[in-house]
Design a protein around this motif. Structure first.
Motif, PDB file in Angstrom:
ATOM      1  N   HIS A  45     -11.414   1.674  -4.948  1.00 22.10           N
ATOM      2  CA  HIS A  45     -10.308   1.192  -5.767  1.00 22.10           C
ATOM      3  C   HIS A  45      -9.615   0.074  -5.006  1.00 22.10           C
ATOM      4  CE1 HIS A  45      -8.751   4.386  -3.182  1.00 22.10           C
ATOM      5  NE2 HIS A  45      -7.590   3.760  -3.198  1.00 22.10           N
TER       6      HIS A  45
ATOM      7  N   ILE B 140      -6.107  -2.149  -3.998  1.00 26.23           N
ATOM      8  CA  ILE B 140      -4.665  -2.027  -3.803  1.00 26.23           C
ATOM      9  C   ILE B 140      -4.116  -3.449  -3.750  1.00 26.23           C
ATOM     10  CG2 ILE B 140      -2.827  -1.154  -2.284  1.00 26.23           C
ATOM     11  CD1 ILE B 140      -6.004   0.296  -1.384  1.00 26.23           C
TER      12      ILE B 140
ATOM     13  N   HIS C 202      -2.688   8.031  -6.524  1.00 25.47           N
ATOM     14  CA  HIS C 202      -2.172   8.376  -5.211  1.00 25.47           C
ATOM     15  C   HIS C 202      -1.422   7.165  -4.691  1.00 25.47           C
ATOM     16  CE1 HIS C 202      -6.197   6.655  -4.327  1.00 25.47           C
ATOM     17  NE2 HIS C 202      -5.627   6.162  -3.251  1.00 25.47           N
TER      18      HIS C 202
ATOM     19  N   HIS D  57       0.041   4.543  -1.639  1.00 27.87           N
ATOM     20  CA  HIS D  57      -0.509   3.886  -0.461  1.00 27.87           C
ATOM     21  C   HIS D  57       0.595   3.597   0.544  1.00 27.87           C
ATOM     22  CE1 HIS D  57      -3.765   3.113  -3.400  1.00 27.87           C
ATOM     23  NE2 HIS D  57      -4.496   3.381  -2.333  1.00 27.87           N
TER      24      HIS D  57
ATOM     25  N   CYS E 140      -4.600   4.942   2.287  1.00 28.90           N
ATOM     26  CA  CYS E 140      -4.444   5.829   1.134  1.00 28.90           C
ATOM     27  C   CYS E 140      -3.668   7.062   1.580  1.00 28.90           C
ATOM     28  CB  CYS E 140      -5.812   6.301   0.617  1.00 28.90           C
ATOM     29  SG  CYS E 140      -6.825   4.990  -0.071  1.00 28.90           S
TER      30      CYS E 140
HETATM   31 ZN   LIG Z   1      -6.096   4.584  -2.129  1.00 26.65          ZN
END
Ligand SMILES: [Zn+2]
Ligand SMILES: [Zn+2]
Length: 136
Positions: free
Chosen positions: A66, A68, A91, A93, A104
């Motif tokens: 994923h 960010i 979630h 970061h 993460c």
């Molecule tokens: Zn993450």
């Protein structure tokens, strides 16, 4: 790391191309999320930019990794470790103000806001600032 990379690819029915395997190993090996330039610099020289870019896209589409998004357009990538379907962006970061490292945080470390009636969340973007273990 090799083993783990194979498992992650297998879970998504992705074939084990050399670039996929090497890129996953780089990401798994790293304790923090990486920019595409960092990923490129850690990969064997013979993979061209197009192959790397394509691999990155397919990993994102398949939720193997994923992204960010940081202020200023900087983007980092990390392996998606959570098994459950809807956890992609669920979630938070951590951003280190000293070394700019991005990590993460475990899903349980952040309680998602309650949604008003009729609202469905598809993800959230929470960035906790501070100092990482190395800089603290
Ligand atoms: Zn993450
Ligand atoms: Zn730091």
């Amino acid at each position: 790391m090799q083993e783990e990379a194979f498992v992650l690819l297998g879970n998504k029915n992705l074939s084990r191309t050399p670039c996929r395997v090497e890129m996953l190993k780089v990401l798994l090996d790293s304790g923090s999320a990486l920019s595409d330039a960092e990923i490129r610099s850690k990969l064997p020289q013979h993979f061209d930019r197009t192959t790397i870019y394509r691999t990155l896209r397919s990993f994102l589409e398949q939720d193997v990794i994923h992204s960010i998004a940081l202020e200023g357009g900087d983007v980092r990538y990390a392996v998606t470790r959570h098994k459950d379907q809807n956890s992609r962006q669920f979630h938070a970061h951590f951003f280190c103000d000293s070394c700019s490292g991005v990590y993460c945080l475990s899903r349980a470390s952040f309680v998602p806001p309650e949604m008003p009636d009729g609202f469905v969340a598809s993800g959230y973007d929470v960035l906790v600032n501070g100092k990482c273990r190395n800089c603290n």
